[in-house]
Design a protein around this motif. Structure first.
Motif, PDB file in Angstrom:
ATOM      1  N   ASP A  67       0.794  -1.853  -0.096  1.00 43.01           N
ATOM      2  CA  ASP A  67       0.171   0.044  -0.536  1.00 43.01           C
ATOM      3  C   ASP A  67       0.960   0.752   0.170  1.00 43.01           C
ATOM      4  OD1 ASP A  67      -2.139  -1.561  -0.167  1.00 43.01           O
ATOM      5  OD2 ASP A  67      -2.614  -1.233   1.968  1.00 43.01           O
ATOM      6  N   PHE A  68       2.080   0.905   0.652  1.00 41.06           N
ATOM      7  CA  PHE A  68       2.860   2.570   0.904  1.00 41.06           C
ATOM      8  C   PHE A  68       3.382   3.155  -0.557  1.00 41.06           C
ATOM      9  CE2 PHE A  68       7.640   2.992   0.886  1.00 41.06           C
ATOM     10  CZ  PHE A  68       7.740   4.760   1.297  1.00 41.06           C
ATOM     11  N   LEU A  69       3.629   1.775  -1.451  1.00 42.04           N
ATOM     12  CA  LEU A  69       4.581   1.943  -2.621  1.00 42.04           C
ATOM     13  C   LEU A  69       2.963   2.206  -3.820  1.00 42.04           C
ATOM     14  CD1 LEU A  69       6.662  -1.980  -3.046  1.00 42.04           C
ATOM     15  CD2 LEU A  69       7.618   0.506  -2.395  1.00 42.04           C
ATOM     16  N   ALA A  70       2.280   1.196  -3.753  1.00 39.37           N
ATOM     17  CA  ALA A  70       1.301   1.734  -3.958  1.00 39.37           C
ATOM     18  C   ALA A  70       1.010   3.572  -4.357  1.00 39.37           C
ATOM     19  CB  ALA A  70      -0.173   1.715  -3.740  1.00 39.37           C
ATOM     20  N   VAL A  71       0.908   4.458  -2.985  1.00 36.01           N
ATOM     21  CA  VAL A  71       0.631   5.687  -2.883  1.00 36.01           C
ATOM     22  C   VAL A  71       1.421   6.105  -2.845  1.00 36.01           C
ATOM     23  CG1 VAL A  71       0.242   7.561  -0.805  1.00 36.01           C
ATOM     24  CG2 VAL A  71      -1.187   5.020  -0.778  1.00 36.01           C
ATOM     25  N   ARG A  72       2.801   6.369  -2.879  1.00 33.64           N
ATOM     26  CA  ARG A  72       3.732   6.738  -3.338  1.00 33.64           C
ATOM     27  C   ARG A  72       3.918   6.630  -4.889  1.00 33.64           C
ATOM     28  NH1 ARG A  72      10.197   4.546  -2.181  1.00 33.64           N
ATOM     29  NH2 ARG A  72       9.827   3.184  -3.651  1.00 33.64           N
ATOM     30  N   MET A  73       4.049   5.581  -5.998  1.00 35.81           N
ATOM     31  CA  MET A  73       3.535   6.275  -6.910  1.00 35.81           C
ATOM     32  C   MET A  73       3.332   6.725  -7.083  1.00 35.81           C
ATOM     33  SD  MET A  73       3.541   3.108  -9.666  1.00 35.81           S
ATOM     34  CE  MET A  73       3.894   3.866 -11.360  1.00 35.81           C
ATOM     35  N   PHE A  74       1.686   7.154  -6.889  1.00 37.34           N
ATOM     36  CA  PHE A  74       0.954   7.604  -7.505  1.00 37.34           C
ATOM     37  C   PHE A  74       1.095   9.146  -7.244  1.00 37.34           C
ATOM     38  CE2 PHE A  74      -3.265  10.213  -6.630  1.00 37.34           C
ATOM     39  CZ  PHE A  74      -3.695   9.374  -8.283  1.00 37.34           C
ATOM     40  N   ILE A  75       1.159   9.249  -6.162  1.00 43.59           N
ATOM     41  CA  ILE A  75       1.882  10.860  -5.830  1.00 43.59           C
ATOM     42  C   ILE A  75       2.738  10.874  -7.266  1.00 43.59           C
ATOM     43  CG2 ILE A  75       2.985  12.281  -3.980  1.00 43.59           C
ATOM     44  CD1 ILE A  75       1.637  10.446  -2.168  1.00 43.59           C
ATOM     45  N   LYS A  76       4.120  10.472  -7.069  1.00 48.27           N
ATOM     46  CA  LYS A  76       4.638  10.802  -7.709  1.00 48.27           C
ATOM     47  C   LYS A  76       4.282  10.688  -9.102  1.00 48.27           C
ATOM     48  CE  LYS A  76       9.135   7.669  -5.711  1.00 48.27           C
ATOM     49  NZ  LYS A  76      10.123   7.036  -5.960  1.00 48.27           N
ATOM     50  N   CYS A  77       3.976  10.194  -9.516  1.00 47.42           N
ATOM     51  CA  CYS A  77       3.119  10.136 -11.299  1.00 47.42           C
ATOM     52  C   CYS A  77       2.267  11.778 -11.000  1.00 47.42           C
ATOM     53  CB  CYS A  77       2.264   8.935 -11.724  1.00 47.42           C
ATOM     54  SG  CYS A  77       3.557   8.139 -11.255  1.00 47.42           S
ATOM     55  N   ASN A  78       1.672  11.984 -10.233  1.00 47.88           N
ATOM     56  CA  ASN A  78       0.942  13.307 -10.157  1.00 47.88           C
ATOM     57  C   ASN A  78       0.862  14.187  -9.432  1.00 47.88           C
ATOM     58  OD1 ASN A  78      -1.169  11.805 -12.353  1.00 47.88           O
ATOM     59  ND2 ASN A  78      -1.143  10.089 -10.582  1.00 47.88           N
ATOM     60  N   LEU A  79       1.570  14.255  -8.024  1.00 48.27           N
ATOM     61  CA  LEU A  79       1.382  15.470  -7.681  1.00 48.27           C
ATOM     62  C   LEU A  79       2.751  15.876  -7.124  1.00 48.27           C
ATOM     63  CD1 LEU A  79      -1.300  13.464  -5.250  1.00 48.27           C
ATOM     64  CD2 LEU A  79      -1.859  15.540  -6.716  1.00 48.27           C
ATOM     65  N   GLY A  80       4.332  15.146  -7.425  1.00 51.37           N
ATOM     66  CA  GLY A  80       5.305  15.761  -6.701  1.00 51.37           C
ATOM     67  C   GLY A  80       5.883  16.821  -7.129  1.00 51.37           C
ATOM     68  N   LEU A  81       5.652  17.578  -7.731  1.00 56.97           N
ATOM     69  CA  LEU A  81       6.322  18.266  -8.523  1.00 56.97           C
ATOM     70  C   LEU A  81       6.257  19.467  -6.897  1.00 56.97           C
ATOM     71  CD1 LEU A  81       4.922  20.402 -12.018  1.00 56.97           C
ATOM     72  CD2 LEU A  81       7.389  18.614 -11.002  1.00 56.97           C
ATOM     73  N   TYR A  82       7.469  20.753  -6.890  1.00 57.43           N
ATOM     74  CA  TYR A  82       7.565  20.791  -5.943  1.00 57.43           C
ATOM     75  C   TYR A  82       7.255  22.473  -5.981  1.00 57.43           C
ATOM     76  CZ  TYR A  82       9.168  23.403  -1.531  1.00 57.43           C
ATOM     77  OH  TYR A  82       8.535  23.791  -0.080  1.00 57.43           O
ATOM     78  N   ASP A  83       5.979  23.035  -5.837  1.00 54.64           N
ATOM     79  CA  ASP A  83       5.119  24.336  -6.404  1.00 54.64           C
ATOM     80  C   ASP A  83       4.616  25.000  -5.624  1.00 54.64           C
ATOM     81  OD1 ASP A  83       2.952  23.064  -6.179  1.00 54.64           O
ATOM     82  OD2 ASP A  83       2.508  22.692  -8.506  1.00 54.64           O
ATOM     83  N   ASN A  84       4.493  24.683  -4.076  1.00 56.81           N
ATOM     84  CA  ASN A  84       4.280  25.659  -3.374  1.00 56.81           C
ATOM     85  C   ASN A  84       2.450  25.217  -3.330  1.00 56.81           C
ATOM     86  OD1 ASN A  84       6.001  25.793  -1.166  1.00 56.81           O
ATOM     87  ND2 ASN A  84       6.822  27.298  -2.211  1.00 56.81           N
ATOM     88  N   MET A  85       1.474  25.016  -4.067  1.00 53.02           N
ATOM     89  CA  MET A  85       0.360  24.993  -4.433  1.00 53.02           C
ATOM     90  C   MET A  85      -0.431  23.361  -3.912  1.00 53.02           C
ATOM     91  SD  MET A  85      -0.778  27.034  -6.551  1.00 53.02           S
ATOM     92  CE  MET A  85      -2.009  26.440  -7.467  1.00 53.02           C
ATOM     93  N   ILE A  86      -1.165  23.716  -3.163  1.00 53.05           N
ATOM     94  CA  ILE A  86      -2.101  22.684  -1.995  1.00 53.05           C
ATOM     95  C   ILE A  86      -1.718  21.410  -3.352  1.00 53.05           C
ATOM     96  CG2 ILE A  86      -3.425  21.374  -0.401  1.00 53.05           C
ATOM     97  CD1 ILE A  86      -1.324  23.419   0.472  1.00 53.05           C
ATOM     98  N   ASP A  87      -1.145  20.319  -2.956  1.00 53.28           N
ATOM     99  CA  ASP A  87      -1.801  19.222  -4.173  1.00 53.28           C
ATOM    100  C   ASP A  87      -3.442  18.528  -3.832  1.00 53.28           C
ATOM    101  OD1 ASP A  87       0.131  19.524  -5.444  1.00 53.28           O
ATOM    102  OD2 ASP A  87       1.870  18.112  -4.026  1.00 53.28           O
ATOM    103  N   VAL A  88      -3.288  17.740  -2.143  1.00 51.60           N
ATOM    104  CA  VAL A  88      -4.654  17.568  -1.692  1.00 51.60           C
ATOM    105  C   VAL A  88      -5.334  18.224  -0.966  1.00 51.60           C
ATOM    106  CG1 VAL A  88      -5.438  15.283  -0.544  1.00 51.60           C
ATOM    107  CG2 VAL A  88      -3.291  15.121  -2.410  1.00 51.60           C
ATOM    108  N   ASP A  89      -6.820  18.547  -0.923  1.00 49.02           N
ATOM    109  CA  ASP A  89      -7.068  19.924  -0.201  1.00 49.02           C
ATOM    110  C   ASP A  89      -7.680  19.282   1.018  1.00 49.02           C
ATOM    111  OD1 ASP A  89      -9.717  18.776  -0.819  1.00 49.02           O
ATOM    112  OD2 ASP A  89     -10.407  20.704  -1.811  1.00 49.02           O
ATOM    113  N   GLU A  90      -8.256  20.004   1.620  1.00 49.17           N
ATOM    114  CA  GLU A  90      -8.591  18.677   2.719  1.00 49.17           C
ATOM    115  C   GLU A  90     -10.341  17.472   3.074  1.00 49.17           C
ATOM    116  OE1 GLU A  90     -11.237  23.010   2.483  1.00 49.17           O
ATOM    117  OE2 GLU A  90      -8.851  22.284   2.989  1.00 49.17           O
TER     118      GLU A  90
END
Length: 183
Positions: A67-90
């Protein structure tokens, strides 16, 4: 949950920075976060969820690690840029980013895990709950009739709103009438 910004380090690790907190590395021991993340994927991005489970099926003996590997990959592919924009909201809404990948267009997971398709189809149970609401039944009446908790009724309502792109019951009523959902 607090809004979160993610970043993939040059070493390939994922860091997370919840709003107002320090940045830290995502770890296998973040089980509550990981399970919540997977629940969102399962509901709203089922093709991505299935592909991730398939991709890491060799690790299924150690479910927590898989499960850790799966979430990590999803984040890397879709949310992994450092841009100071919220990737996942509340509310667990994802703000996808175009993450550069040398395999884009060639990888079998492109447009499946990377840039996944949102599932806007209501489940049978969601349709059942929403039809009862549409017909004027209260949350409590629905919970009693379906032998589910009020929390479950509210979750079905919230997820149905998200899937069809509305924010309130009156908006849903208009949507259901326009689409002839229950006729």
């Amino acid at each position: 949950m607090k809004p979160i910004e993610f970043y993939t380090t040059p070493e390939g690790e994922v860091t997370m920075r919840p709003l107002g907190e320090s940045e830290r590395q995502l770890k296998e021991t973040d089980t509550e976060f990981i399970q919540s993340f997977l629940a969102v994927l399962r509901e709203f991005y089922p093709e991505a969820y299935e592909a991730l489970m398939d991709r890491y099926s060799k690790s299924s003996d150690n479910k927590r690690y898989r499960d850790f590997l799966a979430v990590r990959m999803f984040i890397k592919c879709n949310l992994g840029l450092y841009d100071n924009m919220i990737d996942v909201d509340e509310n667990w809404n994802f703000n996808f980013e175009f993450v550069s990948c040398p395999l884009r267009g060639e990888c079998k997971y492109d447009k499946v895990i990377c840039s996944p398709k949102f599932n806007s189809t209501l489940s049978e149970r969601q349709l059942e709950v929403m039809k009862m609401l549409y017909q004027g039944e209260t949350d409590s009446e629905i919970a009693d009739k379906l032998f589910i908790s009020l929390n479950t009724v509210n979750n079905h309502k919230k997820n149905s709103f998200k899937k069809v792109g509305v924010h309130s019951m009156p908006e849903f009523m208009r949507y259901a009438m326009a689409k002839k959902l229950f006729q």
